[in-house]
Scaffold this active site. Sequence first.
Site, mmCIF file in Angstrom:
data_model
loop_
_atom_site.group_PDB
_atom_site.id
_atom_site.type_symbol
_atom_site.label_atom_id
_atom_site.label_comp_id
_atom_site.label_asym_id
_atom_site.label_seq_id
_atom_site.Cartn_x
_atom_site.Cartn_y
_atom_site.Cartn_z
ATOM 1 N N GLU A 46 0.826 -1.213 0.000
ATOM 2 C CA GLU A 46 0.000 0.000 0.000
ATOM 3 C C GLU A 46 0.858 1.260 0.000
ATOM 4 O OE1 GLU A 46 -3.058 0.581 -0.557
ATOM 5 O OE2 GLU A 46 -3.611 -1.520 -0.730
ATOM 6 N N THR A 52 2.745 5.522 -7.140
ATOM 7 C CA THR A 52 3.568 4.731 -8.064
ATOM 8 C C THR A 52 2.689 3.682 -8.755
ATOM 9 O OG1 THR A 52 5.420 5.000 -6.548
ATOM 10 C CG2 THR A 52 5.701 3.383 -8.273
ATOM 11 N N TYR A 129 -7.061 6.569 4.050
ATOM 12 C CA TYR A 129 -7.149 5.512 3.041
ATOM 13 C C TYR A 129 -6.304 4.290 3.436
ATOM 14 C CZ TYR A 129 -5.850 2.530 -0.677
ATOM 15 O OH TYR A 129 -5.593 1.372 -1.370
ATOM 16 N N ASP A 147 -9.493 5.731 -2.199
ATOM 17 C CA ASP A 147 -8.354 6.436 -2.798
ATOM 18 C C ASP A 147 -8.861 7.187 -4.037
ATOM 19 O OD1 ASP A 147 -8.757 4.486 -4.695
ATOM 20 O OD2 ASP A 147 -6.699 3.743 -4.700
#
Length: 225
Positions: A46, A52, A129, A147
């Site tokens: 996560e 990324t 999140y 998210d």
Amino acid sequence: MPRKSSLDTTLQGREFRRRLLRWFRRHGRDLPWRRTRNPYHVLVSEVMLQQTQVSRVEGFYHRFLESYPTLESLASAPPARVREHWNGLGYYRRAANLQKLAQVVTSEHGGRLPEDPAELLRLPGIGRYTAGAVACFAFEKPTPAVDTNVARVLRRAFHPRARGSAGTRKLWETAAALQPRHGAPAWAFNQGIMELGALVCRARIARCDLCPVRTACRTGRRGAG
Ligand code: SF4
């Protein structure tokens, strides 16, 4: 925790959930962090996935876990080495926070990541999140995890006009209301809605023509894409 609304009893909410779960079972990608419930491994994935892309994270994830197979090994590593192993992923603050978190969990939680999202939220570098994602993906807690991808899907599907902090609150409430009540389906629901946002309901192009939840989506039903 977000309040449950009556949305989970509406036809739209039920149809959305059912269609999403069925699609994810058939089309969800086989990603390494989806094969584990190891809380530390889930956490590493996560943190890496913040900012990324999945394809880039895959290789780093395995290498990082080979170098630091446990929270304790990460906690006690020289920070310069950790930074070296993060090299190429960018946003080094994530690596520093991850190591700080490992040290706190080792010294204050006996080396075990908490299951409760409220406790996870108190750890270094953990936002709302990530707390929800770790609680759900590692411990199969029916906890929302909104998210950017999930927010986009929920906005288009349920609240096309949601904006600002009131809009964000509404999206979290809707995510909570849609959650299946039990572990494995809650895990699949959160993974599925992220996957839909990554593969179909994308930021620039919403592929409504291919979308499995189109009949349960306000934007898709309007044919607005
Ligand atoms: S129908 Fe279109 S807007 Fe709705 S969730 Fe699917 S891709 Fe997104």
